[in-house]
Design a protein around this motif. Structure first.
Motif, mmCIF file in Angstrom:
data_model
loop_
_atom_site.group_PDB
_atom_site.id
_atom_site.type_symbol
_atom_site.label_atom_id
_atom_site.label_comp_id
_atom_site.label_asym_id
_atom_site.label_seq_id
_atom_site.Cartn_x
_atom_site.Cartn_y
_atom_site.Cartn_z
ATOM 1 N N ILE A 21 8.726 11.945 -2.484
ATOM 2 C CA ILE A 21 9.725 11.119 -3.163
ATOM 3 C C ILE A 21 9.679 9.719 -2.558
ATOM 4 N N TYR A 22 9.334 8.761 -3.401
ATOM 5 C CA TYR A 22 9.133 7.363 -3.018
ATOM 6 C C TYR A 22 10.341 6.579 -3.538
ATOM 7 N N LYS A 23 11.262 6.257 -2.643
ATOM 8 C CA LYS A 23 12.504 5.592 -3.030
ATOM 9 C C LYS A 23 12.340 4.072 -2.993
ATOM 10 N N MET A 24 12.970 3.411 -3.974
ATOM 11 C CA MET A 24 12.790 1.958 -4.113
ATOM 12 C C MET A 24 14.136 1.234 -4.215
ATOM 13 N N GLY A 25 15.159 1.733 -3.526
ATOM 14 C CA GLY A 25 16.451 1.066 -3.550
ATOM 15 C C GLY A 25 17.048 1.046 -4.940
ATOM 16 N N GLU A 26 17.476 -0.142 -5.369
ATOM 17 C CA GLU A 26 18.133 -0.277 -6.667
ATOM 18 C C GLU A 26 17.192 -0.009 -7.835
ATOM 19 N N LYS A 27 15.881 0.046 -7.559
ATOM 20 C CA LYS A 27 14.911 0.340 -8.626
ATOM 21 C C LYS A 27 14.712 1.837 -8.835
ATOM 22 N N GLY A 28 15.404 2.664 -8.086
ATOM 23 C CA GLY A 28 15.320 4.101 -8.275
ATOM 24 C C GLY A 28 14.252 4.739 -7.429
ATOM 25 N N ALA A 29 13.609 5.787 -7.952
ATOM 26 C CA ALA A 29 12.642 6.550 -7.180
ATOM 27 C C ALA A 29 11.501 7.026 -8.070
ATOM 28 N N ILE A 30 10.355 7.251 -7.440
ATOM 29 C CA ILE A 30 9.225 7.900 -8.096
ATOM 30 C C ILE A 30 8.974 9.201 -7.340
ATOM 31 N N THR A 31 9.057 10.310 -8.052
ATOM 32 C CA THR A 31 8.812 11.616 -7.457
ATOM 33 C C THR A 31 7.454 12.110 -7.916
ATOM 34 N N LEU A 32 6.613 12.448 -6.958
ATOM 35 C CA LEU A 32 5.238 12.866 -7.240
ATOM 36 C C LEU A 32 5.091 14.342 -6.900
ATOM 37 N N SER A 33 4.677 15.126 -7.887
ATOM 38 C CA SER A 33 4.514 16.555 -7.658
ATOM 39 C C SER A 33 3.640 17.152 -8.756
ATOM 40 N N GLY A 34 2.676 17.966 -8.354
ATOM 41 C CA GLY A 34 1.839 18.653 -9.323
ATOM 42 C C GLY A 34 1.100 17.738 -10.277
ATOM 43 N N GLY A 35 0.717 16.564 -9.812
ATOM 44 C CA GLY A 35 -0.006 15.617 -10.651
ATOM 45 C C GLY A 35 0.875 14.788 -11.561
ATOM 46 N N LYS A 54 0.817 -1.218 0.000
ATOM 47 C CA LYS A 54 0.000 0.000 0.000
ATOM 48 C C LYS A 54 0.850 1.267 0.000
ATOM 49 N N GLY A 55 2.172 1.114 -0.005
ATOM 50 C CA GLY A 55 3.059 2.257 0.169
ATOM 51 C C GLY A 55 2.968 3.282 -0.936
ATOM 52 N N LEU A 56 2.953 2.830 -2.195
ATOM 53 C CA LEU A 56 2.905 3.773 -3.305
ATOM 54 C C LEU A 56 1.588 4.534 -3.304
ATOM 55 N N LYS A 57 0.509 3.857 -2.976
ATOM 56 C CA LYS A 57 -0.784 4.554 -2.889
ATOM 57 C C LYS A 57 -0.736 5.611 -1.789
ATOM 58 N N LYS A 58 -0.099 5.289 -0.668
ATOM 59 C CA LYS A 58 0.038 6.263 0.415
ATOM 60 C C LYS A 58 0.797 7.486 -0.078
ATOM 61 N N ALA A 59 1.887 7.269 -0.801
ATOM 62 C CA ALA A 59 2.670 8.379 -1.332
ATOM 63 C C ALA A 59 1.833 9.212 -2.303
ATOM 64 N N ARG A 60 1.095 8.541 -3.169
ATOM 65 C CA ARG A 60 0.249 9.257 -4.128
ATOM 66 C C ARG A 60 -0.844 10.054 -3.422
ATOM 67 N N ASP A 61 -1.423 9.481 -2.368
ATOM 68 C CA ASP A 61 -2.474 10.181 -1.635
ATOM 69 C C ASP A 61 -1.928 11.444 -0.968
ATOM 70 N N LEU A 62 -0.728 11.344 -0.405
ATOM 71 C CA LEU A 62 -0.130 12.518 0.232
ATOM 72 C C LEU A 62 0.166 13.601 -0.798
ATOM 73 N N ALA A 63 0.672 13.191 -1.964
ATOM 74 C CA ALA A 63 0.981 14.154 -3.022
ATOM 75 C C ALA A 63 -0.275 14.819 -3.563
ATOM 76 N N ALA A 64 -1.395 14.101 -3.511
ATOM 77 C CA ALA A 64 -2.647 14.640 -4.037
ATOM 78 C C ALA A 64 -3.396 15.489 -3.016
ATOM 79 N N SER A 65 -2.953 15.453 -1.755
ATOM 80 C CA SER A 65 -3.713 16.140 -0.715
ATOM 81 C C SER A 65 -2.903 17.222 -0.011
ATOM 82 N N THR A 66 -1.870 16.850 0.724
ATOM 83 C CA THR A 66 -1.207 17.816 1.614
ATOM 84 C C THR A 66 0.212 18.193 1.199
#
Length: 325
Positions: free
Chosen positions: A233-247, A216-228
């Motif tokens: 920045i959702y880091k995934m170790g050797e898989k890199g990162a997903i940065t969520l901002s402004g949609g 559920k972690g990525l959904k949590k990150a997306r919910d925070l980016a969409a609300s507050t």
């Protein structure tokens, strides 16, 4: 003040612990086989502040240190890196600075943390009320500051004071189970802190922990980016990162290196990220520069001593083939 406006002032108030790191030398030595040990500045918040100063920014630390030679060592190390220690106050009695003993090796790596009676947990409301928040561009803290009272209440009070002064709040989740009385308390408190932050940085396990399951972690990150939060920045170790901002979702890789140890990457990432944003880099470029800082730090002994300065970062980027896909 927008989040980026605050960060671009390049003058940060950092709240949280400073400690001593202890590691056997030469690299590769097991702690139990150690004869020679080296010491360095440690503690998440102190490392972040030191890293920012290495890049030419300003950082002031708010914390408590033990009123003894180890506490004074930490203060001297903060001075060495150029960190403002105006709000680093000693505490007497049996409270002690944290000590991390870890190895410069990846295989069978061992880290032993001493946190009983931690001095930094004695930071109180008076400590954070003594700060002139209007003198800074942004507030940074890491999750450990919330693990015990009176530090927890003081940190939340600092959030309120920073918000009233118009400062953006930057929060590194930095969940360390050994610091908390229970996972349930940690989940509740870290989620509360995350909901108050403008920038949140954490790994997949930390977001999953706050959400009640790693799936559920990525959904949590997306919910925070969409609300507050303005930036998550959702880091995934050797898989890199997903940065969520402004949609938008920005996916970035890591800079593969031969790691000497697993410690210090997160603190270096945060320092590099802040320095790059302060310098006017766009979000993707700033995340990649933070990732490069993390790669450099894990390839060297120590944490604060291993963090790069601008010349070292640029040299690394110049010779490295680039991040993975």
């Amino acid at each position: 003040m927008t989040v980026l406006d605050g960060i671009r002032q390049n003058n940060f108030l950092v709240i949280g612990r400073a400690g001593m790191d202890f590691f056997p030398d030469p690299p590769g030595t097991r702690t139990e086989d150690g004869v020679t040990f080296k010491a360095g500045l440690g503690g998440s918040s102190a490392n972040i502040a030191a890293g920012i100063c290495k890049f030419g920014g300003k950082a002031a630390l708010v914390t408590r240190v033990s009123d003894d030679s180890i506490g004074r060592y930490c203060v001297n190390q903060l001075h060495h890196y150029g960190v403002d220690t105006t709000h680093v106050k000693p505490v007497g009695g049996e409270y002690r600075n944290s000590l991390a003993v870890y190895e410069s090796r990846v295989e069978d790596h061992q880290t032993v943390i001493y946190r009983n009676g931690a001095a930094d947990f004695q930071m109180d409301r008076g400590d954070v009320e003594a700060v002139d928040y209007t003198a800074y561009g942004a507030l940074i803290t890491a999750g450990t500051v919330f693990a015990a009272e009176p530090s927890r209440g003081a940190a939340f009070h600092a959030f309120d004071l920073a918000r009233k002064a118009g400062l953006p709040i930057i929060f590194d989740v930095d969940y360390r189970p050994y610091s908390w009385p229970s996972p349930q308390v940690a989940e509740e408190v870290l989620s509360r802190a995350g909901a108050l932050a403008d920038v949140i940085v954490g790994n997949d396990e930390e977001f999953g922990f706050m959400a009640g399951g790693i799936e559920k972690g990525l959904k949590k990150a997306r919910d925070l980016a969409a609300s507050t939060a303005g930036i998550v920045i959702y880091k995934m170790g050797e898989k890199g990162a997903i940065t969520l901002s402004g949609g938008e979702e920005i996916r970035t890789g890591i800079y593969p290196v031969t790691a000497l140890k697993p410690t210090g990457a997160g603190d270096s990432f945060m320092a590099g990220l802040m320095a790059a944003l302060a310098a006017g880099e766009d979000l993707r470029a700033a995340v990649l520069r933070g990732s490069a800082c993390a790669a450099i730090t894990v390839s060297r002994p120590g944490c604060a001593p291993a963090m790069p300065d601008p010349a070292e970062l640029n040299a690394f980027l110049g010779r490295h083939p680039g991040p993975n896909a």
